[in-house]
Design a protein around this motif. Sequence first.
Motif, PDB file in Angstrom:
ATOM      1  N   ALA A  14       0.832  -1.201   0.000  1.00 58.02           N
ATOM      2  CA  ALA A  14       0.000   0.000   0.000  1.00 58.02           C
ATOM      3  C   ALA A  14       0.866   1.250   0.000  1.00 58.02           C
ATOM      4  N   THR A  15       1.953   1.228   0.760  1.00 56.35           N
ATOM      5  CA  THR A  15       2.864   2.366   0.788  1.00 56.35           C
ATOM      6  C   THR A  15       3.512   2.566  -0.570  1.00 56.35           C
ATOM      7  N   ALA A  16       3.927   1.490  -1.209  1.00 58.34           N
ATOM      8  CA  ALA A  16       4.544   1.588  -2.532  1.00 58.34           C
ATOM      9  C   ALA A  16       3.553   2.113  -3.551  1.00 58.34           C
ATOM     10  N   ALA A  17       2.300   1.691  -3.470  1.00 59.63           N
ATOM     11  CA  ALA A  17       1.283   2.169  -4.412  1.00 59.63           C
ATOM     12  C   ALA A  17       1.028   3.652  -4.234  1.00 59.63           C
ATOM     13  N   CYS A  18       1.012   4.140  -2.986  1.00 58.45           N
ATOM     14  CA  CYS A  18       0.780   5.557  -2.721  1.00 58.45           C
ATOM     15  C   CYS A  18       1.912   6.405  -3.261  1.00 58.45           C
ATOM     16  N   SER A  19       3.144   5.903  -3.239  1.00 55.90           N
ATOM     17  CA  SER A  19       4.261   6.727  -3.648  1.00 55.90           C
ATOM     18  C   SER A  19       4.704   6.451  -5.075  1.00 55.90           C
ATOM     19  N   ALA A  20       3.851   5.816  -5.886  1.00 60.06           N
ATOM     20  CA  ALA A  20       4.206   5.514  -7.263  1.00 60.06           C
ATOM     21  C   ALA A  20       4.463   6.779  -8.069  1.00 60.06           C
ATOM     22  N   ASN A  21       3.749   7.874  -7.795  1.00 62.20           N
ATOM     23  CA  ASN A  21       3.954   9.113  -8.532  1.00 62.20           C
ATOM     24  C   ASN A  21       4.777  10.112  -7.733  1.00 62.20           C
ATOM     25  N   THR A  22       5.552   9.623  -6.791  1.00 66.30           N
ATOM     26  CA  THR A  22       6.413  10.449  -5.950  1.00 66.30           C
ATOM     27  C   THR A  22       7.863  10.119  -6.256  1.00 66.30           C
ATOM     28  N   GLU A  23       8.671  11.163  -6.346  1.00 67.82           N
ATOM     29  CA  GLU A  23      10.093  10.947  -6.550  1.00 67.82           C
ATOM     30  C   GLU A  23      10.849  11.666  -5.443  1.00 67.82           C
ATOM     31  N   GLU A  24      11.662  10.923  -4.695  1.00 66.44           N
ATOM     32  CA  GLU A  24      12.457  11.562  -3.645  1.00 66.44           C
ATOM     33  C   GLU A  24      13.627  12.269  -4.291  1.00 66.44           C
ATOM     34  N   ILE A  25      13.735  13.566  -4.030  1.00 70.78           N
ATOM     35  CA  ILE A  25      14.806  14.384  -4.595  1.00 70.78           C
ATOM     36  C   ILE A  25      16.044  14.322  -3.710  1.00 70.78           C
ATOM     37  N   GLY A  26      15.849  14.312  -2.404  1.00 70.73           N
ATOM     38  CA  GLY A  26      16.972  14.248  -1.473  1.00 70.73           C
ATOM     39  C   GLY A  26      16.477  14.257  -0.046  1.00 70.73           C
ATOM     40  N   ALA A  27      17.412  14.109   0.890  1.00 71.76           N
ATOM     41  CA  ALA A  27      17.069  14.084   2.310  1.00 71.76           C
ATOM     42  C   ALA A  27      18.278  14.509   3.123  1.00 71.76           C
ATOM     43  N   VAL A  28      18.000  15.073   4.302  1.00 77.10           N
ATOM     44  CA  VAL A  28      19.065  15.395   5.254  1.00 77.10           C
ATOM     45  C   VAL A  28      18.703  14.755   6.588  1.00 77.10           C
ATOM     46  N   ASP A  29      19.715  14.237   7.274  1.00 74.28           N
ATOM     47  CA  ASP A  29      19.496  13.646   8.596  1.00 74.28           C
ATOM     48  C   ASP A  29      19.354  14.754   9.630  1.00 74.28           C
ATOM     49  N   THR A  30      18.426  14.559  10.560  1.00 72.85           N
ATOM     50  CA  THR A  30      18.247  15.539  11.631  1.00 72.85           C
ATOM     51  C   THR A  30      18.571  14.955  13.000  1.00 72.85           C
ATOM     52  N   VAL A  31      18.408  13.642  13.161  1.00 74.97           N
ATOM     53  CA  VAL A  31      18.712  12.985  14.434  1.00 74.97           C
ATOM     54  C   VAL A  31      19.324  11.623  14.119  1.00 74.97           C
ATOM     55  N   PHE A  32      20.474  11.331  14.723  1.00 76.61           N
ATOM     56  CA  PHE A  32      21.118  10.035  14.558  1.00 76.61           C
ATOM     57  C   PHE A  32      20.386   8.990  15.390  1.00 76.61           C
ATOM     58  N   LYS A  33      20.102   7.855  14.802  1.00 77.39           N
ATOM     59  CA  LYS A  33      19.493   6.729  15.513  1.00 77.39           C
ATOM     60  C   LYS A  33      20.461   5.550  15.428  1.00 77.39           C
ATOM     61  N   ILE A  35      19.825   2.402  16.139  1.00 80.95           N
ATOM     62  CA  ILE A  35      19.146   1.261  15.516  1.00 80.95           C
ATOM     63  C   ILE A  35      18.071   1.810  14.579  1.00 80.95           C
ATOM     64  N   GLY A  36      18.122   1.402  13.339  1.00 85.40           N
ATOM     65  CA  GLY A  36      17.157   1.861  12.347  1.00 85.40           C
ATOM     66  C   GLY A  36      17.637   3.124  11.655  1.00 85.40           C
ATOM     67  N   PRO A  37      16.859   3.592  10.686  1.00 83.25           N
ATOM     68  CA  PRO A  37      17.266   4.798   9.961  1.00 83.25           C
ATOM     69  C   PRO A  37      17.194   6.045  10.842  1.00 83.25           C
ATOM     70  N   ASP A  38      17.977   7.054  10.474  1.00 88.92           N
ATOM     71  CA  ASP A  38      17.948   8.332  11.194  1.00 88.92           C
ATOM     72  C   ASP A  38      16.635   9.064  10.915  1.00 88.92           C
ATOM     73  N   HIS A  39      16.270  10.005  11.802  1.00 88.47           N
ATOM     74  CA  HIS A  39      15.170  10.929  11.496  1.00 88.47           C
ATOM     75  C   HIS A  39      15.674  11.825  10.369  1.00 88.47           C
ATOM     76  N   LYS A  40      14.776  12.200   9.455  1.00 86.40           N
ATOM     77  CA  LYS A  40      15.187  12.977   8.288  1.00 86.40           C
ATOM     78  C   LYS A  40      14.176  14.049   7.945  1.00 86.40           C
ATOM     79  N   ILE A  41      14.632  14.976   7.122  1.00 85.60           N
ATOM     80  CA  ILE A  41      13.740  15.837   6.367  1.00 85.60           C
ATOM     81  C   ILE A  41      13.936  15.410   4.918  1.00 85.60           C
ATOM     82  N   VAL A  42      12.859  15.027   4.258  1.00 88.36           N
ATOM     83  CA  VAL A  42      12.931  14.583   2.871  1.00 88.36           C
ATOM     84  C   VAL A  42      12.275  15.623   1.972  1.00 88.36           C
ATOM     85  N   VAL A  43      12.789  15.717   0.764  1.00 88.51           N
ATOM     86  CA  VAL A  43      12.192  16.565  -0.263  1.00 88.51           C
ATOM     87  C   VAL A  43      11.760  15.629  -1.389  1.00 88.51           C
TER      88      VAL A  43
END
Length: 158
Positions: A14-33, A35-43
């Motif tokens: 369902a998540t993949a279907a919702c983002s089919a017309n979305t393209e991630e341009i870039g991201a910056v990390d805001t908090v190091f984690k 375990i797991g991915p960092d918190h980010k701001i995505v464009v």
Amino acid sequence: MSRLIPTLALLLAATAACSANTEEIGAVDTVFKLIGPDHKIVVEAYDDPGVNGVTCYVSRARTGGVKGALGLAEDKSEASIACRQVGPIGVPKPIRQQEEIFSERTSLVFKRLRIVRMVDAKRHALVYLTYSDRVIEGSPQNSVTAVPVDAATPIPLR
């Protein structure tokens, strides 16, 4: 456990279907984690499905950590939007005066990020609003942008 795997697969699909017309341009990390991915701001870029030549760029928070990796985290409600003409603007078929053009979940069940297109016929412009809502109470956090359309280009409404 055997029921959990199909449920997680369904959520990921369902998540993949919702983002089919979305393209991630870039991201910056805001908090190091650790375990797991960092918190980010995505464009991300969203092409308007009803108007050729217009792309909306949305920046928003994406929660990381274990919950974020599993799709169980609730992302923040804040988002910013900037829509721009990226090619010749054309409206191939009539569009509504106000229409939701994109919606994506930002929590497991309750919250969605939405982009709504509005036509300002008097000023011959397309206005785009992004906001987050919840099932029970919405968020007043929003961002708006406008794209002027050349007066020679018709904006047919239905």
